[in-house]
Design an enzyme around this catalytic site. Structure first.
Site, PDB file in Angstrom:
ATOM      1  CB  THR A  26      -1.006   0.030   1.179  1.00  0.00           C
ATOM      2  OG1 THR A  26      -0.305  -0.156   2.407  1.00  0.00           O
ATOM      3  CG2 THR A  26      -2.071  -1.031   1.029  1.00  0.00           C
ATOM      4  CG  ASP A 102       2.812  -6.232  -5.803  1.00  0.00           C
ATOM      5  OD1 ASP A 102       3.808  -7.008  -5.713  1.00  0.00           O
ATOM      6  OD2 ASP A 102       2.268  -5.711  -4.814  1.00  0.00           O
ATOM      7  CG  HIS A 119      -3.547 -15.557  -4.529  1.00  0.00           C
ATOM      8  ND1 HIS A 119      -4.004 -14.781  -3.493  1.00  0.00           N
ATOM      9  CD2 HIS A 119      -3.843 -16.837  -4.195  1.00  0.00           C
ATOM     10  CE1 HIS A 119      -4.553 -15.561  -2.568  1.00  0.00           C
ATOM     11  NE2 HIS A 119      -4.460 -16.818  -2.971  1.00  0.00           N
ATOM     12  CB  CYS A 127      -3.806 -19.134 -23.349  1.00  0.00           C
ATOM     13  SG  CYS A 127      -5.077 -20.299 -23.853  1.00  0.00           S
ATOM     14  CB  CYS A 130      -2.552 -23.915 -24.650  1.00  0.00           C
ATOM     15  SG  CYS A 130      -2.087 -22.287 -25.281  1.00  0.00           S
ATOM     16  CB  SER A 193      -2.156 -11.198   4.799  1.00  0.00           C
ATOM     17  OG  SER A 193      -3.263 -11.980   4.378  1.00  0.00           O
ATOM     18  CB  SER A 194      -7.384  -9.530   6.133  1.00  0.00           C
ATOM     19  OG  SER A 194      -7.614 -10.134   4.873  1.00  0.00           O
ATOM     20  CG  ASN A 218      -2.569  -6.788   8.912  1.00  0.00           C
ATOM     21  OD1 ASN A 218      -2.094  -6.728   7.780  1.00  0.00           O
ATOM     22  ND2 ASN A 218      -3.846  -6.646   9.159  1.00  0.00           N
TER      23      ASN A 218
HETATM   24  P1  OAD Z   1      -6.478  -7.616   2.527  1.00  0.00           P
HETATM   25  O1  OAD Z   1      -6.884  -6.329   1.900  1.00  0.00           O
HETATM   26  O2  OAD Z   1      -7.528  -8.591   2.887  1.00  0.00           O
HETATM   27  O3  OAD Z   1      -5.632  -7.320   3.844  1.00  0.00           O
HETATM   28  C1  OAD Z   1      -4.574  -6.387   3.852  1.00  0.00           C
HETATM   29  C2  OAD Z   1      -4.271  -6.046   5.285  1.00  0.00           C
HETATM   30  O4  OAD Z   1      -3.144  -5.181   5.299  1.00  0.00           O
HETATM   31  C3  OAD Z   1      -5.415  -5.301   5.979  1.00  0.00           C
HETATM   32  O5  OAD Z   1      -5.761  -6.004   7.161  1.00  0.00           O
HETATM   33  C4  OAD Z   1      -4.825  -3.919   6.299  1.00  0.00           C
HETATM   34  O6  OAD Z   1      -5.206  -3.455   7.586  1.00  0.00           O
HETATM   35  C5  OAD Z   1      -3.349  -4.168   6.266  1.00  0.00           C
HETATM   36  N1  OAD Z   1      -2.538  -3.013   5.821  1.00  0.00           N
HETATM   37  C6  OAD Z   1      -2.687  -2.271   4.701  1.00  0.00           C
HETATM   38  N2  OAD Z   1      -1.719  -1.345   4.590  1.00  0.00           N
HETATM   39  C7  OAD Z   1      -0.927  -1.488   5.695  1.00  0.00           C
HETATM   40  C8  OAD Z   1       0.242  -0.820   6.184  1.00  0.00           C
HETATM   41  N3  OAD Z   1       0.809   0.172   5.497  1.00  0.00           N
HETATM   42  N4  OAD Z   1       0.751  -1.238   7.360  1.00  0.00           N
HETATM   43  C9  OAD Z   1       0.173  -2.251   8.056  1.00  0.00           C
HETATM   44  N5  OAD Z   1      -0.908  -2.930   7.636  1.00  0.00           N
HETATM   45  C10 OAD Z   1      -1.460  -2.552   6.476  1.00  0.00           C
HETATM   46  O7  OAD Z   1      -5.371  -8.262   1.537  1.00  0.00           O
HETATM   47  P2  OAD Z   1      -4.801  -9.761   1.530  1.00  0.00           P
HETATM   48  O8  OAD Z   1      -4.859 -10.379   2.871  1.00  0.00           O
HETATM   49  O9  OAD Z   1      -3.515  -9.735   0.824  1.00  0.00           O
HETATM   50  O10 OAD Z   1      -6.741 -12.919  -3.682  1.00  0.00           O
HETATM   51  O11 OAD Z   1      -5.887 -10.450   0.600  1.00  0.00           O
HETATM   52  C11 OAD Z   1      -5.799 -11.826   0.366  1.00  0.00           C
HETATM   53  C12 OAD Z   1      -6.349 -12.163  -0.997  1.00  0.00           C
HETATM   54  O12 OAD Z   1      -7.678 -11.643  -1.144  1.00  0.00           O
HETATM   55  C13 OAD Z   1      -5.604 -11.537  -2.158  1.00  0.00           C
HETATM   56  O13 OAD Z   1      -4.434 -12.232  -2.506  1.00  0.00           O
HETATM   57  C14 OAD Z   1      -6.619 -11.572  -3.252  1.00  0.00           C
HETATM   58  C15 OAD Z   1      -7.811 -11.085  -2.478  1.00  0.00           C
HETATM   59  O14 OAD Z   1      -9.036 -11.469  -2.957  1.00  0.00           O
HETATM   60  C16 OAD Z   1      -7.507 -13.271  -4.734  1.00  0.00           C
HETATM   61  O15 OAD Z   1      -8.125 -12.445  -5.382  1.00  0.00           O
HETATM   62  C17 OAD Z   1      -7.540 -14.729  -5.047  1.00  0.00           C
HETATM   63 ZN    ZN Z   2      -4.048 -21.174 -25.717  1.00  0.00          ZN
END
Ligand code: OAD
Ligand code: ZN
Length: 246
Positions: A26, A102, A119, A127, A130, A193-194, A218
């Site tokens: 972020t 990213d 992910h 594609c 294939c 990550s949440s 987090n």
């Molecule tokens: P989330 O958006 O669910 O969680 C991100 C966490 O980071 C949140 O709890 C924020 O509070 C925290 N956060 C954000 N910026 C921060 C900072 N500067 N310092 C400390 N904490 C911070 O994202 P993910 O857990 O990555 O998958 O999401 C998991 C998956 O859900 C992703 O990979 C994606 C999504 O749907 C798919 O689409 C399959």
């Molecule tokens: Zn193809």
């Protein structure tokens, strides 16, 4: 303080496995998913079966991706990425497990073989039939010419960012490597990550059950704070900044 305790734990550890989510990026200008203003607060996810079944869903999915291109193209590794790259270069981190798409761990200097992308990656396309890889430029050009998302030139199946959508099969090799790393580390650090999306969210728990210390960094509480040895509920850049080295 939490940062001092983390420093001690890093110093004592021989094999550290970081596990990252959107929160580490972020500060690089890329929104996360579930914070206020996050991706899933603005757009509903397009599940994989919908992408496969519906040309409209494919067009919408690509329009969203093109709208993010400037953000992804401009993003540089943040303090969190750089701190983990330093620990990697110091030989303390065998590999990084990430839910992020990213490419910023690679951009921070971690060899792509040592970035386990659960992910996938949004900086190129594939594609879904294939597996043929395509540059995003090619997809954009075809989309602009035809007014619709292109299909594969080899097998005519739809082309999608090389990411995993909800309902799409997890990459087998990455799942196996992440499992092995989680089961054989002495410190596992979940960052930004949440921890609500499975099976990815199973790795912190797996590491803890296999005897590693578990640290969670987090801003907001997570689903697994109660099993962690240390929870640092603070900004990631500020928390990991002190570990940015050479
Ligand atoms: P989330 O958006 O669910 O969680 C991100 C966490 O980071 C949140 O709890 C924020 O509070 C925290 N956060 C954000 N910026 C921060 C900072 N500067 N310092 C400390 N904490 C911070 O994202 P993910 O857990 O990555 O998958 O999401 C998991 C998956 O859900 C992703 O990979 C994606 C999504 O749907 C798919 O689409 C399959
Ligand atoms: Zn193809």
């Amino acid at each position: 303080s939490g940062v001092e305790r983390l420093g001690d734990m890093i110093a004592e550890a021989k094999r550290i496995v970081p596990f990252t989510g959107a929160g580490i990026s972020t500060e690089c200008g890329i929104p996360d998913f579930r914070s206020p203003g996050g991706i899933w607060t603005r757009n509903r996810p397009i599940p994989f079966d919908e992408f496969v079944a519906s040309p409209e869903a494919r067009d919408e999915s690509w329009r969203r991706r093109f709208a993010m291109e400037e953000v992804f193209a401009a993003a540089k590794p943040g303090r969190g990425h750089r701190a983990l790259a330093s620990l990697y270069r110091a030989g303390k981190v065998p590999a990084i497990i990430t839910q992020n798409i990213d490419n910023l761990h690679q951009a921070s200097g971690v060899a792509s073989d040592h970035v386990i992308e659960l992910h996938g990656n949004t900086t190129y396309a594939r594609c879904i039939g294939c597996g043929q890889a395509y540059p995003l430029d090619w997809v954009k050009r075809r989309f602009d010419e035809e007014g619709a998302a292109p299909n594969c030139t080899v097998c005519d199946e739809p082309v999608k960012t090389a990411t995993i959508s909800f309902g799409q099969t997890m990459p087998e090799d990455e799942m196996q490597r992440a499992t092995a790393l989680s089961q054989a580390c002495d410190l596992f650090i979940a960052i930004g990550s949440s921890l609500v999306v499975w099976p990815a969210a199973g790795f912190p728990m797996m590491a803890k059950e296999s005897g590693a210390r578990l640290v969670i960094v987090n801003r907001e509480p997570t689903e697994q704070d109660d099993i962690a040895d240390l929870v640092i509920r603070h900004d990631i850049g500020e928390t990991l900044g002190p570990f940015v080295g050479n």
